[in-house]
Design a protein around this motif. Structure first.
Motif, PDB file in Angstrom:
ATOM      1  N   LEU A 187      -5.724 -90.049   2.483  1.00  0.00           N
ATOM      2  CA  LEU A 187      -5.607 -91.501   2.501  1.00  0.00           C
ATOM      3  C   LEU A 187      -4.959 -91.883   3.824  1.00  0.00           C
ATOM      4  O   LEU A 187      -3.751 -91.776   3.954  1.00  0.00           O
ATOM      5  CB  LEU A 187      -4.725 -91.967   1.345  1.00  0.00           C
ATOM      6  N   ALA A 203      -4.057 -81.841   4.911  1.00  0.00           N
ATOM      7  CA  ALA A 203      -5.145 -82.245   4.022  1.00  0.00           C
ATOM      8  C   ALA A 203      -5.508 -81.138   3.054  1.00  0.00           C
ATOM      9  O   ALA A 203      -5.780 -81.397   1.887  1.00  0.00           O
ATOM     10  CB  ALA A 203      -6.355 -82.646   4.855  1.00  0.00           C
ATOM     11  N   ILE A 258       0.287 -92.128  -6.335  1.00  0.00           N
ATOM     12  CA  ILE A 258      -0.738 -91.818  -5.354  1.00  0.00           C
ATOM     13  C   ILE A 258      -1.894 -91.171  -6.105  1.00  0.00           C
ATOM     14  O   ILE A 258      -1.663 -90.336  -6.972  1.00  0.00           O
ATOM     15  CB  ILE A 258      -0.160 -90.833  -4.337  1.00  0.00           C
ATOM     16  N   PRO A 259      -3.090 -91.573  -5.812  1.00  0.00           N
ATOM     17  CA  PRO A 259      -4.209 -90.958  -6.535  1.00  0.00           C
ATOM     18  C   PRO A 259      -4.227 -89.449  -6.324  1.00  0.00           C
ATOM     19  O   PRO A 259      -3.801 -88.953  -5.280  1.00  0.00           O
ATOM     20  CB  PRO A 259      -5.430 -91.619  -5.904  1.00  0.00           C
ATOM     21  N   SER A 260      -4.678 -88.771  -7.312  1.00  0.00           N
ATOM     22  CA  SER A 260      -4.646 -87.322  -7.189  1.00  0.00           C
ATOM     23  C   SER A 260      -5.886 -86.838  -6.445  1.00  0.00           C
ATOM     24  O   SER A 260      -6.910 -87.508  -6.390  1.00  0.00           O
ATOM     25  CB  SER A 260      -4.572 -86.677  -8.561  1.00  0.00           C
ATOM     26  N   ARG A 261      -5.769 -85.683  -5.884  1.00  0.00           N
ATOM     27  CA  ARG A 261      -6.829 -85.194  -5.027  1.00  0.00           C
ATOM     28  C   ARG A 261      -7.962 -84.609  -5.843  1.00  0.00           C
ATOM     29  O   ARG A 261      -7.760 -84.156  -6.971  1.00  0.00           O
ATOM     30  CB  ARG A 261      -6.271 -84.186  -4.040  1.00  0.00           C
ATOM     31  N   GLY A 283      -1.753 -79.402   1.590  1.00  0.00           N
ATOM     32  CA  GLY A 283      -0.750 -80.328   1.075  1.00  0.00           C
ATOM     33  C   GLY A 283       0.613 -80.127   1.710  1.00  0.00           C
ATOM     34  O   GLY A 283       1.633 -80.379   1.096  1.00  0.00           O
ATOM     35  N   SER A 288      -1.334 -84.386  -5.610  1.00  0.00           N
ATOM     36  CA  SER A 288      -1.678 -85.728  -5.124  1.00  0.00           C
ATOM     37  C   SER A 288      -2.349 -85.653  -3.757  1.00  0.00           C
ATOM     38  O   SER A 288      -2.205 -84.694  -3.020  1.00  0.00           O
ATOM     39  CB  SER A 288      -0.465 -86.630  -5.072  1.00  0.00           C
ATOM     40  N   ARG A 289      -3.044 -86.707  -3.465  1.00  0.00           N
ATOM     41  CA  ARG A 289      -3.778 -86.764  -2.216  1.00  0.00           C
ATOM     42  C   ARG A 289      -2.799 -86.936  -1.067  1.00  0.00           C
ATOM     43  O   ARG A 289      -1.886 -87.740  -1.141  1.00  0.00           O
ATOM     44  CB  ARG A 289      -4.674 -87.996  -2.222  1.00  0.00           C
ATOM     45  N   PRO A 290      -3.025 -86.222  -0.007  1.00  0.00           N
ATOM     46  CA  PRO A 290      -2.149 -86.393   1.150  1.00  0.00           C
ATOM     47  C   PRO A 290      -2.353 -87.761   1.785  1.00  0.00           C
ATOM     48  O   PRO A 290      -3.468 -88.275   1.818  1.00  0.00           O
ATOM     49  CB  PRO A 290      -2.591 -85.291   2.105  1.00  0.00           C
ATOM     50  N   VAL A 291      -1.280 -88.326   2.228  1.00  0.00           N
ATOM     51  CA  VAL A 291      -1.340 -89.626   2.886  1.00  0.00           C
ATOM     52  C   VAL A 291      -1.034 -89.428   4.355  1.00  0.00           C
ATOM     53  O   VAL A 291      -0.050 -88.772   4.695  1.00  0.00           O
ATOM     54  CB  VAL A 291      -0.311 -90.594   2.277  1.00  0.00           C
ATOM     55  N   ALA A 306      -5.163 -78.335  -3.841  1.00  0.00           N
ATOM     56  CA  ALA A 306      -4.600 -77.846  -2.594  1.00  0.00           C
ATOM     57  C   ALA A 306      -4.765 -76.342  -2.522  1.00  0.00           C
ATOM     58  O   ALA A 306      -4.643 -75.642  -3.519  1.00  0.00           O
ATOM     59  CB  ALA A 306      -3.124 -78.211  -2.525  1.00  0.00           C
TER      60      ALA A 306
END
Lengths: 904, 436
Positions: B97, B57, A515-518, B60, B153-156, A522
């Protein structure tokens, strides 16, 4: 194509070589000088001598175990053949979680000196597959393109990678049996490394005799590439003789060599069948003396060369016929065939094409490796590269490198072969260039095999003097250099095409997805409630697992004992969801892994599969195999490979702990997946511990057929739902002194959950929700105090209260009326079911009573469908129209309660 | 005179333009093409959901939630409003995402997995490789999610529309895995399910259920009629930024008076009684709106009444009006049979006998039809699904003897007879008479 060959099985024959010396009188075991191995039906003989690096059959066809042979011994009857070895590990054998300790990306050909004690040093000699080459630890890794050689730079003691102590290697070699350096007089031991420079001397010994070559090729050497080097030297040797002698003589020499137990190399060279034995012995003794006289380096050099030579000994047809199938081994042809394929174009129709592959300037490597046991051999590398199907690029490079093996000159076609040879040599040397200091004279150190050299090498046998060889080598180098350049142009074209065909069968290596990183990190929890919420999230890993001490201990003891004993077993764990089954096992494994890090127990491997995380029960095989070996194969093939892995003895095997979560989903009609999972641990050599988890206590009785249930055994454990005290303790321990909850509030949650399900997840979720409610109820987020009873009550209401009653209260008037009509109709019929038509009649009367305009039938149906969509009513398929039957999904009392006017 | 005419023309032209604009604005509203500024009547739910997704978001934190409400109650609208608001936050904008799945489109896990991979743009990681097997796909996705961790990582956001349909997939593999990820220290995800089934939790398998956080946001409108009326007014009113203030005032005034009209209130009341959701209201208003034109630049109470009549019309009664006399007679015969045999099924022969009895005894105006003609009429009724065959295996029984049931209510038949143009009186009388 490649894959196809792997599965071919070959029977290998093992025979002691050399004169037995009494090794242990009490045990009546004899030591032997070397071991001849041959493949049934083939003529080539591989000789293994102590001090050599060998490949040992393991559970993985593609990556056999690597070890250094220390000693060969057997019992009086000569039936049992044993060997003492020093193990080396490939990275793939290092536990997954320790791989990171390496701190760099490993070279594919890298191996590690094994310092652990978990593995048995004594192996069955008949599991030896062949020999392999090695490069000293101080040489840098070669370009990725080089194959065929293994490199030792570090040692692995089950906990950490350490820089390899050169002494260690020396020691092991010193402990080799009395006559390790036997083959001092190898004909081609030409490579000269002066002890001073110690740098690797590269040496090509190409001496192809057509006939010999062909044979060697046909031998289809076992693990092929690895042994290829040896073979090549051998062939070189035979060629030397060939150049001098007539073909017939060669043949006879070969025959003799193979038939006799004496070290084949020397015999062949001398070509005097009768005397061989004695000669050899004499030589050995001489060698020994010399070794002691501090010429260690040179000796080793020569000895290693000789090993390799012996290795290649070809079996005469005679011999293969008369040999009893002592040690039959299957063995994969794949590698050989590949290399043959690859080479054949270069050989261009010459019969000796097979020889090209085998000829290599191995001796130099061997010599190097003997100096420092830690050097990987190139041949191996290439072999590996070939096997690694996904690496198309590598394979191509490989192909280019492959020519590095010097081609021997055949009497017939000297020119072509010579060119090839020089080319190969050059390549090989280039490789070496990268890694090592070159020969002192600054030359390319290309050695082209020429007649001269051959002769010189044969001379060497007798002279046995290093200096001579040195000088000769150098001269050869100079001569040959010119040629190399020309030939080099040719090879590249040919190789790529071959590569392609090798690559195709491979499955593409899967890209690692993520998953792409943010972009914005956070945010960390800001206040106490947020902190508490983070800790209470089910995903946060608690420091300890309270309330499961007994279960933890039982599982721990079970697994630990199995790991210690090196045996296998099954355990079945049941419990309703959210009682900590998986968490407890993970905790056990964490502890055990820690213990094994502390060296308290042997290392083991942990694999986890989950029935819910696969699409089909048979995928279990695929996942297990992938986690064990990183291979990606089909389910059927995976099952076969696992079967083999768990049923064949493999000396270096560590215990595997397999966790099978959601076992019930692995059920198939024939139950073969479950059967296998429980059957493997019972195999003698499996060393497999299977922990299975499912929800129902009586799963074995309910869904398993007898033979499966019986194999599962009676080691069972049941996780009881948590009591309220335990739940309270769990929350408290998770919160870990973060004061966010009132004591009473916690107790209320835990009592409520314990009464309903005892599911810890539920409990944590409710607490989390309560913190949210608390936060929202406060006027300002920072002013929010402790979570109180009222908040918890609200959270509980939200989660547990049925929404039906609210839904009925919020329904429109006609919908409510319809529900009432349904109940009225039920009462009238005395049944819990009515058709829409009947209910609709009631509905009309009711609406008249209520003073409402009766609705049309279409509208009535719409109302009914809306209630059905919410599942307040259960309806038949709507195509039945008026005749569909209607049932309530809520109890009549609930409906009546909900419909009671609440206004007053 | 010319001047006056020209003025009039210009006026009408302007009016046309305004009316056109009004219709544009209101249609957009009624067809749900534009999200409302603020969801009405669900403030607490809105806050809850927004807060939940914001935590996913920003912090996380993995979450799972179900939005439950009857059809047309605004579940998707609420979610879209929340997402819109969420994406307006700067921190969040590039950080989430969203993955939209619909149970009606992704009818099995395999398709759903492909769709997830596509929406997460993971397929470019796979390269040109054609997507592998289902098993590979699952392993691939799980690995991807496993690789992530809470902080980096981006939250989905997995949005599962028609959540209940996902529960019917084999083994509920997708739900298990999504919820398992949400309960373990992997990539942060929020699983948002939208469903109209109140019993959706009972559909979940126990392991899946345990992994679900049991958060449910119920959208049950407890709107009173007064609020409903207010809502109607605001829905019909023009927005403040309407270009012409004069027309704006006129229109909004007319709407205000409209909503106070007793006839309109009655119509809306009956609508409100039938269903509180806005979707059916929008349908009604849409029909009324379509009657607005330049010559009639306001909604009149009668428009609404007519629209409501169209909405509530009984479709079967309409069909009855188009039947021939013979078919109507057959229907009446069936009604009598139903009365006699208390709803037991009948066959053609019985109907035919009944019909013949009527012809012999009472009929003056209807001639005798041949049997094949009557059969034809009977079959036509069957095609119109006014009668329905009760036998499952129709093939073996002769047409005349197949058991049938009438799919009409008595009241519908009587009503249709009243309205039937030029219905012979003897037929009417026959229909009214108690037994045959």
């Amino acid at each position: 194509m490649v894959r196809y060959f792997t599965r071919l099985r070959v029977r290998r024959i093992y025979k002691w070589g050399g004169r037995p010396y009494i090794f242990d009188r009490k045990l009546k075991s004899y030591g032997f000088e070397y071991l001849n191995m041959s493949v049934e039906g083939q003529e080539a003989v591989t000789t293994v001598t102590p001090g050599q690096y060998i490949l040992i059959e393991g559970n993985d066809d593609e990556y056999p175990f690597v070890a250094k042979l220390l000693k060969l011994f057997g019992d009086e009857s000569h039936k049992q053949k044993k060997a003492l070895v020093q193990w080396f590990l490939r990275l793939s054998e290092v536990p997954q979680n320790k791989k990171l300790l390496l701190g760099r990306s490993p070279h594919p050909q890298e191996i590690f000196y094994y310092l652990g004690r978990a593995c048995d040093d004594e192996i069955n000699a008949e599991s030896i597959l062949g020999t392999v080459q090695h490069v000293p630890e101080d040489t840098p890794f070669p370009e990725p393109g080089t194959k065929d050689t293994l490199y030792v730079k570090l040692s692995w003691d089950t906990k950490a990678f350490n820089v390899l102590d050169p002494v260690l290697m020396q020691d092991t070699s010193a402990s080799t049996p009395p006559k390790p350096a036997l083959p001092l007089f190898t004909p081609c031991a030409s490579p000269t490394a002066t002890p001073v420079s110690r740098g690797p001397v590269h040496h090509a010994l190409p001496t192809p005799d057509p006939t010999v070559m062909r044979r060697a090729g046909s031998v289809s050497d076992t693990r092929a590439t690895m042994s290829a080097g040896k073979r090549s030297t051998l062939e070189a040797e035979s060629i030397h003789s060939a150049s001098k002698l007539s073909a017939s003589k060669i043949l006879s020499a070969k025959r003799r060599g193979s038939a006799a137990d004496t070290p084949g190399v020397r015999k062949k060279l001398q070509l005097s069948p009768g005397k061989k034995m004695t000669r050899a012995d004499v030589l050995c003794e001489l060698l020994d003396e010399e070794m002691e006289s501090e010429k260690v380096v040179s000796l080793k050099l020569s000895s290693s060369v000789s090993h390799s030579l012996q290795h290649g000994c070809s079996l005469s047809p005679m011999r293969s016929g008369c040999k009893t199938p002592n040690g039959q081994r299957r063995f994969p042809w794949k590698l050989t065939s590949i290399s043959l394929d690859r080479l054949s174009p270069t050989a261009l129709g010459e019969q000796d094409f097979s020889s090209t592959l085998q000829i290599e300037c191995l001796d130099s490597y061997a010599f190097l490796s003997s100096q420092r046991p830690t050097t990987p051999s190139r041949r191996k590398e290439s072999a590996m590269a070939i096997r690694e199907p996904a690496l198309g690029v590598l394979a191509e490079e490989d192909s280019e490198d492959s020519p590095m093996q010097p081609i021997a000159l055949t009497p017939r076609s000297k020119r072509k072969s010579a060119q090839l040879v020089s080319l190969r040599i050059r390549k090989q040397l280039n490789l070496l260039d990268n890694t090592q200091e070159l020969i002192s004279d600054g030359d390319d150190d290309c050695f082209v095999p020429s007649k001269k050299e051959l002769q010189s090498s044969s001379n060497e046998e007798k002279t046995d003097s290093e200096e001579e060889t040195d000088s000769e080598e150098e001269t050869v180098v100079k001569k040959t250099r010119g040629r190399n350049c020309k030939t080099s142009v040719r090879t590249p074209h040919k190789t790529p095409s071959k590569k392609v065909c090798m690559v195709t069968p491979s499955t593409p290596r899967c890209a690692t997805p993520c998953i792409p990183s943010r972009t914005v990190p956070a945010r960390q929890p800001g206040n106490i409630l947020e902190e508490a919420r983070a800790r209470l999230h089910v995903s946060s890993v608690p420091e300890s697992l309270p309330c499961r001490e007994q279960e933890f201990q039982d599982i721990y003891n079970f697994v630990e004992s199995k790991v210690m004993d090196g045996t296998g077993g099954c355990m079945y764990i049941s419990g309703v969801p959210g009682t900590g089954k998986t968490a407890t096992i993970h905790e056990v494994i964490r502890c055990l892994q820690h213990a094994s890090d502390m060296d308290e127990i042997p290392t083991f491997r942990f694999i986890e599969i989950n029935g819910m995380k696969m699409t089909d029960p048979h995928q279990a095989y695929v996942q297990i195999l992938q986690k064990l070996t990183d291979q990606k194969v089909t389910a059927d093939h995976a099952a076969a490979l696992l079967e083999k892995r768990f049923s064949n003895p493999a000396p270096k095997k560590e215990t595997t702990v397999l966790l099978v979560d959601e076992l019930d989903l692995l059920w198939t009609r024939k139950q073969n997946v479950m059967y296998n999972l429980f059957d493997w641990p019972t195999r003698r050599h499996a060393r497999l511990v299977v922990l299975t988890i499912a929800n129902t206590m009586d799963l074995p009785e309910r869904i398993m057929i007898n033979r499966v249930a019986s194999r599962l055994g009676l080691t069972r454990m049941s996780f009881q739902p948590y009591s309220f005290k335990q739940l309270q303790q769990i929350i408290t321990s998770r919160l870990n002194k973060v004061k966010a909850f009132e004591e009473d509030a916690l107790q209320l949650v835990s009592r409520k959950v314990a009464a309903l399900s005892g599911d810890a997840r539920r409990c944590l979720d409710i607490c989390r929700r309560a913190t949210e409610i608390c936060e929202h109820s406060a006027s300002h987020p920072s002013s929010a105090g402790l979570v109180k009873m009222s908040h918890v009550m609200e959270a509980l209401d939200e989660m547990f209260s049925s929404s039906y009653i609210t839904a009925i209260r919020c329904a429109s008037l006609q919908e409510q009326l319809f529900l009432r009509a349904v109940i009225a109709e039920f009462r009238r019929l005395g049944l819990e079911e009515a058709t829409f038509q009947q209910v609709f009649v009631q509905h009309r009367t009711l609406s008249r009573v209520e003073g409402l305009q009766p609705i049309s039938l279409s509208e009535g149906l719409a109302v009914c469908q809306r209630l059905g969509a919410c599942r307040l009513l259960l309806l038949e398929a709507s195509r039945l129209d008026m005749l569909q039957r209607v049932r309530l999904n809520v109890s009549q009392d609930d409906v009546l309660y909900a419909l009671k006017p609440v206004r007053d | 005179m010319d001047n006056i005419i020209r003025k009039y023309l210009i006026m009408t032209l302007f009016k046309y333009g305004y009316i056109f604009q009004v219709q544009m604005i209101l249609r957009e509203r009624f067809c749900h093409q534009r999200l409302p500024e603020k969801p009405v009547g669900m403030e607490s739910q809105h806050k809850h959901l927004l807060e939940l997704l914001r935590r996913t978001a920003v912090h996380g934190e993995s979450n799972s939630v179900l939005i439950v409400g009857p059809r047309g109650s605004g579940k998707t609208m609420l979610l879209n409003c929340v997402l819109r608001e969420l994406l307006e936050v700067k921190d969040v904008n590039k950080n989430v995402l969203p993955v939209h799945l619909n149970g009606l489109l992704q009818t099995d896990d395999r398709i759903a997995l492909k769709e997830i991979t596509r929406q997460l743009n993971l397929e470019n990681v796979v390269g040109d490789k054609v997507f592998g097997s289902f098993a590979e796909n699952l392993a691939f996705l799980l690995e991807a999610l496993k690789k992530g961790d809470r902080s980096s990582s981006r939250p989905v956001l997995f949005i599962l529309d028609e959540f209940d349909l996902f529960a019917h997939h084999k083994n509920q593999t997708l739900l298990y895995n999504l919820l398992d990820v949400s309960q373990s220290a992997q990539a942060p995800v929020a699983v948002i399910g939208l469903t109209c089934r109140l019993d959706v939790l009972e559909l979940l398998e126990k392991r899946v259920k345990s992994r679900f956080s049991h958060r449910q946001i119920h959208l049950l409108s407890s709107l009173s009629f007064i609020q409903y009326l207010d809502n109607v007014r605001s829905q019909l009113s023009l927005p403040q930024d309407f270009p012409d203030t004069k027309f704006y005032d006129e229109w909004n005034d007319s709407i205000k008076t409209l909503c106070e009209d007793q006839l309109v209130v009655d119509v809306l009341q009956s609508h409100y009684n039938s269903s509180k959701d806005f979707r059916s209201l929008h349908l009604l208003l849409m029909l009324a709106l379509s009657r607005v034109s330049a010559s009639k630049p306001a909604i009149k109470p009668t428009d609404l009444l007519e629209a409501s009549r169209v909405c509530m019309v009984d479709s079967k009664a309409n069909i009855l009006h188009g039947l021939s006399i013979l078919e109507l007679c057959l229907i009446i015969a069936m009604k009598h049979l139903n009365d006699i045999y208390e709803g037991e099924p009948f066959n053609f022969q019985m109907v035919h006998n009944e019909f013949k009895k009527f012809l012999q005894r009472k009929s003056h105006s209807i001639h005798n039809f041949d049997k094949p003609v009557v059969i034809k009429a009977f079959e036509h009724l069957q095609q119109l699904e006014l009668i329905k065959s009760m036998d499952s295996s129709t093939a073996k029984i002769q047409k005349e003897y197949q058991l049938m049931k009438l799919l009409l209510d008595h009241s519908q038949i009587m009503e249709a007879l009243q309205k039937y143009p030029q219905c012979p009186t003897d037929v009417k009388q026959w229909a009214m008479s108690a037994f045959g």
